[in-house]
Write an enzyme that holds these catalytic residues in place. Structure first.
Site, PDB file in Angstrom:
ATOM      1  N   GLY A 192       3.302  -8.772   6.537  1.00 55.81           N
ATOM      2  CA  GLY A 192       3.505  -7.888   7.676  1.00 55.81           C
ATOM      3  C   GLY A 192       3.304  -6.458   7.232  1.00 55.81           C
ATOM      4  N   GLY A 193       3.040  -5.589   8.174  1.00 59.69           N
ATOM      5  CA  GLY A 193       2.827  -4.188   7.843  1.00 59.69           C
ATOM      6  C   GLY A 193       1.773  -4.038   6.769  1.00 59.69           C
ATOM      7  N   ASP A 194       2.126  -3.343   5.702  1.00 57.64           N
ATOM      8  CA  ASP A 194       1.187  -3.120   4.598  1.00 57.64           C
ATOM      9  C   ASP A 194       1.585  -3.920   3.364  1.00 57.64           C
ATOM     10  OD1 ASP A 194       3.471  -1.595   4.135  1.00 57.64           O
ATOM     11  OD2 ASP A 194       2.383  -0.057   3.042  1.00 57.64           O
ATOM     12  N   GLU A 195       2.280  -5.028   3.571  1.00 57.41           N
ATOM     13  CA  GLU A 195       2.737  -5.849   2.450  1.00 57.41           C
ATOM     14  C   GLU A 195       1.953  -7.164   2.402  1.00 57.41           C
ATOM     15  OE1 GLU A 195       6.917  -6.301   0.332  1.00 57.41           O
ATOM     16  OE2 GLU A 195       6.909  -7.220   2.317  1.00 57.41           O
ATOM     17  N   LEU A 236       0.842  -1.196   0.000  1.00 55.63           N
ATOM     18  CA  LEU A 236       0.000   0.000   0.000  1.00 55.63           C
ATOM     19  C   LEU A 236       0.875   1.242   0.000  1.00 55.63           C
ATOM     20  CD1 LEU A 236      -2.751  -1.056   2.552  1.00 55.63           C
ATOM     21  CD2 LEU A 236      -2.771  -1.228   0.063  1.00 55.63           C
TER      22      LEU A 236
END
Length: 174
Positions: free
Chosen positions: A104-107, A64
């Protein structure tokens, strides 16, 4: 005699309950608690299976754009909502043709059996809301040896090439 049998069964019942709890915990560990998508470990096993069986498979990485800005400006609840929406859209796009995960995160990551069967433009369009997304794709057939690690590296390079091309919108790179 009945008391003797009952005394033997109680420890077995305890072990069965304990085994069930461990099985549920392991299943939960392979799912992202926020999005419900597979975590890296859970997704990797499924992806490797699909790659071995389907020579037209493709691996996708999705990131994102400006996610940190969304979190910083509107708070973590807005960021979480964007992650959940992205996961739902990626899961729906994969359908029975593949499987999606959150690294993880926005991945996010996905593998599909047949890239031609998936409408990549439709995925890019739907992922463009609520935030722009950069998508990198690696068709397995383009690799000299069909290895997941190589496919992920190629999809990652394509995703970053897409990110570098524009900061306004999403682009799909192969």
């Amino acid at each position: 005699m009945d008391l003797h049998i009952a005394a033997s069964i109680v420890p077995l019942l305890g072990w069965a309950v304990h085994g069930g709890i461990l099985t549920r915990r392991l299943a939960c560990a392979r799912r992202d608690p926020l999005t419900g998508l597979h975590t890296r470990a859970g997704w990797t096993a499924r992806a490797e299976h699909l790659i071995r069986r389907h020579p037209n498979a493709a691996v996708l990485l999705v990131d994102l754009d400006h996610f940190k800005t969304l979190n910083d400006t509107h708070g973590h609840a807005a960021g979480d909502a964007a992650l959940v929406a992205t996961a739902d859209r990626l899961r729906a796009w994969c359908g029975h043709n593949g499987t999606a995960g959150r690294l993880g995160g926005d991945e996010f990551v996905a593998v599909i059996r047949d890239l031609a069967a998936g409408d990549l433009d439709a995925l890019t369009a739907v992922l463009h809301r609520p935030l722009a997304a950069s998508v990198g794709v690696c068709p397995i057939a383009e690799l000299p040896v069909p290895l997941l690690t190589d496919a992920l590296a190629a999809a990652d390079a394509a995703m970053y090439a897409a990110k570098g091309r524009t900061r306004r919108g999403s682009h799909t790179t192969r």
